[in-house]
Design a protein around this motif. Structure first.
Motif, PDB file in Angstrom:
ATOM      1  N   ARG A 137       2.159   1.796  -3.491  1.00  0.00           N
ATOM      2  CA  ARG A 137       1.074   2.253  -4.371  1.00  0.00           C
ATOM      3  C   ARG A 137       0.781   3.728  -4.127  1.00  0.00           C
ATOM      4  O   ARG A 137       0.593   4.503  -5.063  1.00  0.00           O
ATOM      5  CB  ARG A 137      -0.170   1.396  -4.142  1.00  0.00           C
ATOM      6  CG  ARG A 137      -1.213   1.486  -5.263  1.00  0.00           C
ATOM      7  CD  ARG A 137      -2.193   0.337  -5.113  1.00  0.00           C
ATOM      8  NE  ARG A 137      -3.249   0.365  -6.096  1.00  0.00           N
ATOM      9  CZ  ARG A 137      -3.168  -0.153  -7.319  1.00  0.00           C
ATOM     10  NH1 ARG A 137      -2.034  -0.704  -7.716  1.00  0.00           N
ATOM     11  NH2 ARG A 137      -4.192  -0.120  -8.153  1.00  0.00           N
ATOM     12  N   GLU A 138       0.767   4.111  -2.861  1.00  0.00           N
ATOM     13  CA  GLU A 138       0.522   5.521  -2.522  1.00  0.00           C
ATOM     14  C   GLU A 138       1.649   6.396  -3.044  1.00  0.00           C
ATOM     15  O   GLU A 138       1.403   7.487  -3.598  1.00  0.00           O
ATOM     16  CB  GLU A 138       0.392   5.660  -1.004  1.00  0.00           C
ATOM     17  CG  GLU A 138       0.092   7.079  -0.539  1.00  0.00           C
ATOM     18  CD  GLU A 138      -0.051   7.167   0.968  1.00  0.00           C
ATOM     19  OE1 GLU A 138      -0.077   8.313   1.479  1.00  0.00           O
ATOM     20  OE2 GLU A 138      -0.128   6.114   1.630  1.00  0.00           O
ATOM     21  N   ARG A 142       0.823  -1.212   0.000  1.00  0.00           N
ATOM     22  CA  ARG A 142       0.000   0.000   0.000  1.00  0.00           C
ATOM     23  C   ARG A 142       0.860   1.266   0.000  1.00  0.00           C
ATOM     24  O   ARG A 142       0.495   2.266  -0.631  1.00  0.00           O
ATOM     25  CB  ARG A 142      -0.945  -0.024   1.197  1.00  0.00           C
ATOM     26  CG  ARG A 142      -1.931  -1.201   1.176  1.00  0.00           C
ATOM     27  CD  ARG A 142      -3.090  -0.972   2.119  1.00  0.00           C
ATOM     28  NE  ARG A 142      -3.927  -2.148   2.268  1.00  0.00           N
ATOM     29  CZ  ARG A 142      -4.814  -2.573   1.357  1.00  0.00           C
ATOM     30  NH1 ARG A 142      -4.955  -1.905   0.225  1.00  0.00           N
ATOM     31  NH2 ARG A 142      -5.552  -3.656   1.576  1.00  0.00           N
TER      32      ARG A 142
END
Length: 313
Positions: A230-231, A227
């Motif tokens: 991805r951020e 995550r």
């Protein structure tokens, strides 16, 4: 088609179609196409989110004892099962797409999606058998960068355009038409693997992540990294996070299923499996110990009826 947000769904890797000694049951060596059909129909009837088929073209003799040479082609297998099912999604877990030109893979998988009414999930991975790459004229040492570009090329080739376009270091195409197009406006593309490169690839290029063999206690850190990557890449779209569960047996087995197999009453199994949802997993890939096709389909039905309704409580 999309999976519901905030609810854990369940799918399975099909038996029979790959028979590695690491996981195949003895009965699979004698299984028939009708057995495979019955397993797929059971999954379709009992609410499994997907059935999956994996990919190897050829296994070198040095690995045959461990891996077996029984690896069904995923496109042919999933197309065969598509005609016998209506709802369950059809996933390659995983296709070694770097072994093939992306226009070839796009032709095969677009046709599968078209014929199945939009049920394809394209799971991809880098591969790990050097001789397989060598035999097909592909550079094994460059398989990571090659897969990165292949994913990008497949994104274009499986999109809505009849004449897809891609210009890269390995592949360059435009003004080449392919029909039929996929039935889905966007074919979900999931990346398999748990190496740092695979997690990065999933985070920055994929719609889903298929970890390979991460134990429960290692998954939360992997999901956090996924995550964060991805951020950092500025991607706001949801990514479907998966997990492969321990082997399962619903009920108290009358035979030795192995000490690492989760067994017991449905409520106890559901309580254990809910830990995956709590750590941020969206879909679990379940697997069952069995001595026959009938015992497997009975286990699938028992899981769907008695365990699955409590996965999200």
């Amino acid at each position: 088609m999309s999976f519901p947000v905030g609810r854990v769904v369940y799918g399975m890797q099909l038996p029979v179609q790959s028979q590695s000694s690491l996981y195949a049951e003895p009965w699979e060596a004698r299984a028939t196409p009708e057995d495979l059909l019955e397993i797929a129909r059971t999954a379709d009837r009992t609410g499994f989110a997907y059935i999956a088929s994996c990919d190897h073209v050829a296994i070198p003799r040095r690995l045959a004892d461990a891996m077996s040479t029984a690896w069904y082609d995923p496109v042919a297998t999933l197309a065969f099962l598509a005609a016998a099912t209506r709802h369950v999604r059809l996933m390659s877990h995983v296709a070694i797409v770097g072994l093939r030109h992306p226009l070839l893979s796009a032709k095969q998988y677009a046709t599968l999606d078209h014929l199945s009414g939009g049920r394809l999930i394209l799971g991809v991975g880098a591969g790990h058998v050097p001789e397989e790459f060598e035999a097909l004229g592909v550079d094994f040492e460059r398989r990571g960068p090659l897969l990165d570009e292949t994913v990008d090329a497949l994104r274009a080739a499986l999109g809505p355009d009849e004449y897809p376009e891609h210009h890269g270091d390995h592949y360059d195409f435009s003004d080449l038409g392919q029909l039929p197009r996929p039935a889905q406006p966007h074919v979900p593309l999931w990346v398999g693997g748990s190496s740092p490169a695979a997690v990065r690839r999933a985070a920055t290029r994929a719609d889903g992540w298929l970890p390979q063999g991460d134990p429960r206690d290692k998954l939360p850190a992997q999901i956090t990294r996924l995550r964060r990557l991805r951020e950092d890449a500025g991607i706001t779209e949801r990514i479907v996070v998966g997990a492969i569960t321990e082997a399962l047996y619903v009920g108290e087995p009358a035979w030795s299923v192995g000490r690492r197999t989760l067994t017991g009453k449905p409520d106890a199994l559901a309580e254990s499996l809910r830990e995956y949802g709590a750590m941020g997993v969206d879909q679990i890939q379940v697997r069952f110990r069995s001595r026959s096709c009938t015992e497997l389909t009975d286990q699938m039905a028992a899981f769907a009826a008695d365990v699955a309704p409590y996965l999200n409580h």
